[in-house]
Design a protein around this motif. Structure first.
Motif, mmCIF file in Angstrom:
data_model
loop_
_atom_site.group_PDB
_atom_site.id
_atom_site.type_symbol
_atom_site.label_atom_id
_atom_site.label_comp_id
_atom_site.label_asym_id
_atom_site.label_seq_id
_atom_site.Cartn_x
_atom_site.Cartn_y
_atom_site.Cartn_z
ATOM 1 N N UNK A 3 0.719 -1.217 0.017
ATOM 2 C CA UNK A 3 0.031 -0.030 0.125
ATOM 3 C C UNK A 3 0.878 1.172 -0.017
ATOM 4 N N UNK A 4 0.389 2.200 -0.581
ATOM 5 C CA UNK A 4 1.195 3.495 -0.489
ATOM 6 C C UNK A 4 0.891 4.217 0.729
ATOM 7 N N UNK A 5 1.797 4.986 1.167
ATOM 8 C CA UNK A 5 1.653 5.598 2.559
ATOM 9 C C UNK A 5 0.185 6.370 2.483
ATOM 10 N N UNK A 8 -2.582 3.948 3.049
ATOM 11 C CA UNK A 8 -2.588 3.482 4.337
ATOM 12 C C UNK A 8 -3.421 4.436 5.085
ATOM 13 N N UNK A 9 -2.699 5.573 5.136
ATOM 14 C CA UNK A 9 -3.291 6.797 6.112
ATOM 15 C C UNK A 9 -4.832 7.044 5.599
ATOM 16 N N UNK A 10 -5.240 6.946 4.564
ATOM 17 C CA UNK A 10 -6.518 7.058 4.215
ATOM 18 C C UNK A 10 -7.323 5.867 4.896
ATOM 19 N N UNK A 11 -7.024 4.751 4.898
ATOM 20 C CA UNK A 11 -7.655 3.549 5.538
ATOM 21 C C UNK A 11 -7.808 3.656 6.922
ATOM 22 N N UNK A 12 -6.782 4.392 7.526
ATOM 23 C CA UNK A 12 -6.669 4.672 9.041
ATOM 24 C C UNK A 12 -7.565 5.917 9.444
ATOM 25 N N UNK A 13 -8.087 6.744 8.488
ATOM 26 C CA UNK A 13 -8.721 7.962 8.774
ATOM 27 C C UNK A 13 -7.998 8.880 9.527
ATOM 28 N N UNK A 14 -6.540 9.066 9.295
ATOM 29 C CA UNK A 14 -5.895 9.779 10.155
ATOM 30 C C UNK A 14 -5.188 10.833 9.427
ATOM 31 N N UNK A 15 -4.751 11.984 9.550
ATOM 32 C CA UNK A 15 -3.842 12.835 8.786
ATOM 33 C C UNK A 15 -2.258 12.472 8.917
ATOM 34 N N UNK A 41 10.091 6.071 2.729
ATOM 35 C CA UNK A 41 10.250 5.354 4.027
ATOM 36 C C UNK A 41 10.436 4.121 4.009
ATOM 37 N N UNK A 42 11.246 3.490 4.852
ATOM 38 C CA UNK A 42 11.644 2.096 4.914
ATOM 39 C C UNK A 42 11.963 1.566 6.079
#
Length: 53
Positions: A3-5, A8-15, A41-42
């Motif tokens: 998943x792109x970053x 992933x952030x969208x799925x978590x509903x967080x900024x 990021x790695x």
């Protein structure tokens, strides 16, 4: 499947900044770097023991 970053952030509903603060706080609590920040990021070298990269 990677998943792109942003996905992933969208799925978590967080900024991104909220997730960054949470990860940084967790790193400080554990005393370990969990994400090597950069483009991209790695995971840190020690994480390869748990999941082959």
């Amino acid at each position: 499947m990677a998943l792109s970053r942003h996905a992933a952030l969208s799925k978590l509903c967080r900024s991104p900044s909220a997730i960054s603060r949470r990860v940084k706080a967790l790193e400080e609590r554990l005393g370990r770097i969990l994400i090597v920040r950069g483009q991209p990021c790695t995971p840190p070298a020690w994480a390869g023991r748990f999941a082959p990269i």
